[in-house]
Design a protein around this motif. Structure first.
Motif, PDB file in Angstrom:
ATOM      1  N   LEU A 112     -24.602  17.260   7.119  1.00 14.20           N
ATOM      2  CA  LEU A 112     -23.869  18.503   6.863  1.00 14.20           C
ATOM      3  C   LEU A 112     -24.415  19.219   5.630  1.00 14.20           C
ATOM      4  CD1 LEU A 112     -20.190  17.295   7.482  1.00 14.20           C
ATOM      5  CD2 LEU A 112     -21.704  18.492   9.082  1.00 14.20           C
ATOM      6  N   MET A 113     -24.809  18.450   4.635  1.00 12.95           N
ATOM      7  CA  MET A 113     -25.388  19.027   3.422  1.00 12.95           C
ATOM      8  C   MET A 113     -26.670  19.795   3.740  1.00 12.95           C
ATOM      9  SD  MET A 113     -24.846  15.745   0.898  1.00 12.95           S
ATOM     10  CE  MET A 113     -25.675  16.449  -0.533  1.00 12.95           C
ATOM     11  N   ASN A 114     -27.525  19.182   4.540  1.00 15.26           N
ATOM     12  CA  ASN A 114     -28.793  19.826   4.883  1.00 15.26           C
ATOM     13  C   ASN A 114     -28.596  21.031   5.797  1.00 15.26           C
ATOM     14  OD1 ASN A 114     -30.849  18.296   3.457  1.00 15.26           O
ATOM     15  ND2 ASN A 114     -30.208  16.569   4.711  1.00 15.26           N
ATOM     16  N   GLU A 115     -27.596  20.975   6.664  1.00 13.71           N
ATOM     17  CA  GLU A 115     -27.281  22.134   7.497  1.00 13.71           C
ATOM     18  C   GLU A 115     -26.821  23.307   6.624  1.00 13.71           C
ATOM     19  OE1 GLU A 115     -24.386  20.731  10.269  1.00 13.71           O
ATOM     20  OE2 GLU A 115     -25.846  19.579  11.441  1.00 13.71           O
ATOM     21  N   LYS A 116     -25.996  22.995   5.635  1.00  8.78           N
ATOM     22  CA  LYS A 116     -25.525  24.029   4.704  1.00  8.78           C
ATOM     23  C   LYS A 116     -26.696  24.599   3.904  1.00  8.78           C
ATOM     24  CE  LYS A 116     -22.065  26.102   2.379  1.00  8.78           C
ATOM     25  NZ  LYS A 116     -21.012  26.928   2.981  1.00  8.78           N
ATOM     26  N   ALA A 117     -27.602  23.731   3.488  1.00  4.23           N
ATOM     27  CA  ALA A 117     -28.777  24.175   2.731  1.00  4.23           C
ATOM     28  C   ALA A 117     -29.598  25.173   3.547  1.00  4.23           C
ATOM     29  CB  ALA A 117     -29.629  22.971   2.340  1.00  4.23           C
ATOM     30  N   ARG A 118     -29.770  24.911   4.834  1.00  4.87           N
ATOM     31  CA  ARG A 118     -30.529  25.834   5.688  1.00  4.87           C
ATOM     32  C   ARG A 118     -29.817  27.188   5.786  1.00  4.87           C
ATOM     33  NH1 ARG A 118     -32.972  21.809   5.145  1.00  4.87           N
ATOM     34  NH2 ARG A 118     -33.511  23.120   3.356  1.00  4.87           N
ATOM     35  N   ARG A 119     -28.492  27.159   5.906  1.00  3.77           N
ATOM     36  CA  ARG A 119     -27.738  28.415   6.008  1.00  3.77           C
ATOM     37  C   ARG A 119     -27.864  29.232   4.714  1.00  3.77           C
ATOM     38  NH1 ARG A 119     -23.932  25.035   8.547  1.00  3.77           N
ATOM     39  NH2 ARG A 119     -22.537  25.046   6.737  1.00  3.77           N
ATOM     40  N   LEU A 120     -28.014  28.541   3.588  1.00  8.64           N
ATOM     41  CA  LEU A 120     -28.162  29.212   2.297  1.00  8.64           C
ATOM     42  C   LEU A 120     -29.617  29.573   1.997  1.00  8.64           C
ATOM     43  CD1 LEU A 120     -25.709  27.058   0.138  1.00  8.64           C
ATOM     44  CD2 LEU A 120     -25.305  29.341   1.068  1.00  8.64           C
ATOM     45  N   LYS A 121     -30.500  29.312   2.972  1.00 11.17           N
ATOM     46  CA  LYS A 121     -31.930  29.600   2.838  1.00 11.17           C
ATOM     47  C   LYS A 121     -32.571  28.787   1.710  1.00 11.17           C
ATOM     48  CE  LYS A 121     -31.845  34.241   4.923  1.00 11.17           C
ATOM     49  NZ  LYS A 121     -31.018  33.723   5.992  1.00 11.17           N
ATOM     50  N   PHE A 127     -31.915  16.931   1.226  1.00  7.50           N
ATOM     51  CA  PHE A 127     -31.016  15.928   0.660  1.00  7.50           C
ATOM     52  C   PHE A 127     -31.099  14.652   1.491  1.00  7.50           C
ATOM     53  CE2 PHE A 127     -28.803  19.946  -0.552  1.00  7.50           C
ATOM     54  CZ  PHE A 127     -28.900  19.799  -1.931  1.00  7.50           C
ATOM     55  N   LYS A 128     -31.103  13.517   0.804  1.00 12.76           N
ATOM     56  CA  LYS A 128     -31.107  12.209   1.472  1.00 12.76           C
ATOM     57  C   LYS A 128     -29.875  11.389   1.118  1.00 12.76           C
ATOM     58  CE  LYS A 128     -35.265  12.382   3.457  1.00 12.76           C
ATOM     59  NZ  LYS A 128     -35.527  12.142   4.889  1.00 12.76           N
ATOM     60  N   THR A 129     -29.226  11.743   0.021  1.00 14.98           N
ATOM     61  CA  THR A 129     -28.006  11.069  -0.416  1.00 14.98           C
ATOM     62  C   THR A 129     -26.971  12.130  -0.778  1.00 14.98           C
ATOM     63  OG1 THR A 129     -28.547  11.009  -2.791  1.00 14.98           O
ATOM     64  CG2 THR A 129     -29.401   9.205  -1.412  1.00 14.98           C
ATOM     65  N   ASN A 131     -25.154  12.027  -3.482  1.00 13.76           N
ATOM     66  CA  ASN A 131     -24.932  12.023  -4.925  1.00 13.76           C
ATOM     67  C   ASN A 131     -26.189  12.201  -5.769  1.00 13.76           C
ATOM     68  OD1 ASN A 131     -26.024   9.440  -4.440  1.00 13.76           O
ATOM     69  ND2 ASN A 131     -23.974   8.527  -4.359  1.00 13.76           N
ATOM     70  N   GLY A 132     -27.356  12.202  -5.140  1.00 13.70           N
ATOM     71  CA  GLY A 132     -28.592  12.392  -5.896  1.00 13.70           C
ATOM     72  C   GLY A 132     -29.278  11.121  -6.321  1.00 13.70           C
ATOM     73  N   LEU A 133     -28.714   9.962  -5.960  1.00 10.71           N
ATOM     74  CA  LEU A 133     -29.419   8.715  -6.261  1.00 10.71           C
ATOM     75  C   LEU A 133     -30.793   8.761  -5.609  1.00 10.71           C
ATOM     76  CD1 LEU A 133     -26.573   6.056  -5.916  1.00 10.71           C
ATOM     77  CD2 LEU A 133     -27.914   6.560  -7.971  1.00 10.71           C
ATOM     78  N   PRO A 134     -31.805   8.144  -6.240  1.00  5.57           N
ATOM     79  CA  PRO A 134     -33.186   8.261  -5.759  1.00  5.57           C
ATOM     80  C   PRO A 134     -33.340   7.875  -4.292  1.00  5.57           C
ATOM     81  CG  PRO A 134     -33.140   7.252  -7.928  1.00  5.57           C
ATOM     82  CD  PRO A 134     -31.711   7.345  -7.476  1.00  5.57           C
ATOM     83  N   ALA A 135     -34.114   8.685  -3.570  1.00 10.67           N
ATOM     84  CA  ALA A 135     -34.411   8.427  -2.160  1.00 10.67           C
ATOM     85  C   ALA A 135     -35.717   9.116  -1.814  1.00 10.67           C
ATOM     86  CB  ALA A 135     -33.284   8.934  -1.258  1.00 10.67           C
ATOM     87  N   LYS A 136     -36.554   8.451  -1.080  1.00  5.30           N
ATOM     88  CA  LYS A 136     -37.844   9.006  -0.696  1.00  5.30           C
ATOM     89  C   LYS A 136     -37.644  10.277   0.120  1.00  5.30           C
ATOM     90  CE  LYS A 136     -42.210   7.778   1.576  1.00  5.30           C
ATOM     91  NZ  LYS A 136     -42.948   6.728   2.333  1.00  5.30           N
ATOM     92  N   GLY A 137     -38.385  11.331  -0.237  1.00  4.06           N
ATOM     93  CA  GLY A 137     -38.315  12.579   0.508  1.00  4.06           C
ATOM     94  C   GLY A 137     -37.187  13.501   0.114  1.00  4.06           C
ATOM     95  N   GLN A 138     -36.511  13.198  -0.979  1.00  7.09           N
ATOM     96  CA  GLN A 138     -35.421  14.050  -1.470  1.00  7.09           C
ATOM     97  C   GLN A 138     -35.955  14.944  -2.584  1.00  7.09           C
ATOM     98  OE1 GLN A 138     -30.877  13.206  -1.974  1.00  7.09           O
ATOM     99  NE2 GLN A 138     -31.895  12.257  -3.701  1.00  7.09           N
ATOM    100  N   TYR A 139     -35.814  16.257  -2.407  1.00  2.92           N
ATOM    101  CA  TYR A 139     -36.365  17.168  -3.404  1.00  2.92           C
ATOM    102  C   TYR A 139     -35.657  18.522  -3.337  1.00  2.92           C
ATOM    103  CZ  TYR A 139     -38.910  18.728   0.752  1.00  2.92           C
ATOM    104  OH  TYR A 139     -39.230  19.162   2.017  1.00  2.92           O
ATOM    105  N   THR A 140     -35.848  19.303  -4.395  1.00  2.66           N
ATOM    106  CA  THR A 140     -35.338  20.669  -4.455  1.00  2.66           C
ATOM    107  C   THR A 140     -36.241  21.471  -5.360  1.00  2.66           C
ATOM    108  OG1 THR A 140     -33.334  22.001  -4.734  1.00  2.66           O
ATOM    109  CG2 THR A 140     -33.781  20.354  -6.441  1.00  2.66           C
ATOM    110  N   THR A 141     -35.873  22.716  -5.607  1.00  2.50           N
ATOM    111  CA  THR A 141     -36.594  23.584  -6.539  1.00  2.50           C
ATOM    112  C   THR A 141     -35.583  24.330  -7.398  1.00  2.50           C
ATOM    113  OG1 THR A 141     -36.571  25.522  -5.076  1.00  2.50           O
ATOM    114  CG2 THR A 141     -38.408  23.966  -4.809  1.00  2.50           C
TER     115      THR A 141
END
Length: 253
Positions: A112-121, A127-129, A131-141
């Motif tokens: 649901l988080m990633n779906e929301k991110a796409r809607r917000l462009k 997102f992989k977690t 809460n932001g705990l480390p996970a491979k392939g999780q990133y932002t700008t």
């Protein structure tokens, strides 16, 4: 600026006043919790849950590592308490608890988080977690975090009540907000800090003075001291530009 990425916006004019490596991919760390809380406020607005909704804490939530609001398996807490736990203590356990309650599992909630991110462009965020705990392939700008935070504040201005709370008590624990500007910088009233070894020290910060609200994102400072120093410099320069004391922010940084 001595950071890996940054951006500053005047929210009233929706004008970007400064940017630096704004599309550089960096792990979000606990800035992730902004999205988690966004979805909670969305659900409250849609009357799917309320602030008084009771949540039973699972073993998984209670055992979540990192920053915590000190939940225990079997605790019964309200959504309101979990929101304070996320905003003030950056509770990773609180995020898992609300994710499980709302979606059945953290994995489904992250979807649901990633779906929301796409809607917000937010096209450079994954997102992989919850809460932001480390996970491979999780990133932002920095640019994506600006888009997230701007929409969050505009859609749910009541969220600032939680983000500008300096401390919150749960059981015998006093949870303290790590935002370096709260109580120390005129008009500061949010939003969220974050840190992991891979990301460095991150922050999204908003300040309201008179008719002006500035929103800043800083990613990848080497220390919390540098993060606070660079954030204050950026905000000072932003207000100086708004008051026509300087022509360009870059001259003040």
């Amino acid at each position: 600026m001595n950071v890996r990425g940054a951006i500053l916006m005047d929210l009233d004019s929706v004008k970007v006043l400064y940017k630096q490596n704004e599309n550089k991919r960096i792990p979000p760390a606990s800035l992730t919790k902004i999205m988690t809380m966004y979805l909670v406020f969305d659900a409250i607005k849609a009357k799917k849950i309320s602030l008084d909704t009771k949540v039973k804490i699972s073993r998984k939530a209670a055992c979540t590592g990192g920053s915590s609001m000190h939940l225990k398996k079997g605790d019964i807490v309200t959504v309101k308490q979990l929101l304070y736990g996320m905003a003030v203590a950056s509770g990773n356990d609180a995020c898992v608890a609300i994710a499980e309650h709302m979606a059945g599992s953290e994995k489904k909630f992250v979807r649901l988080m990633n779906e929301k991110a796409r809607r917000l462009k937010m096209n450079h965020t994954v997102f992989k977690t919850c809460n932001g705990l480390p996970a491979k392939g999780q990133y932002t700008t920095a640019n994506d975090m600006l888009a997230l935070s701007r929409n969050y504040i505009m859609t749910h201005p009541e969220c600032l009540t939680y983000h500008n709370t300096k401390q919150y008590a749960y059981r015998d624990y006093v949870l303290r907000n790590k935002n370096p500007l709260l109580g120390r910088y005129q008009g500061a009233d949010g939003l969220k800090t974050g840190w992991t070894r891979a990301s460095g020290y991150n922050i999204v910060s908003t300040v309201r003075r008179g008719g002006t609200r500035l929103l800043a994102v800083i990613l990848g400072a080497n220390t919390d001291t540098i993060r606070a120093k660079e954030l204050k410099k950026l905000m000072d320069a932003g207000f100086a530009v708004k008051s026509h004391k300087i022509a360009k922010i870059s001259k003040a940084l």
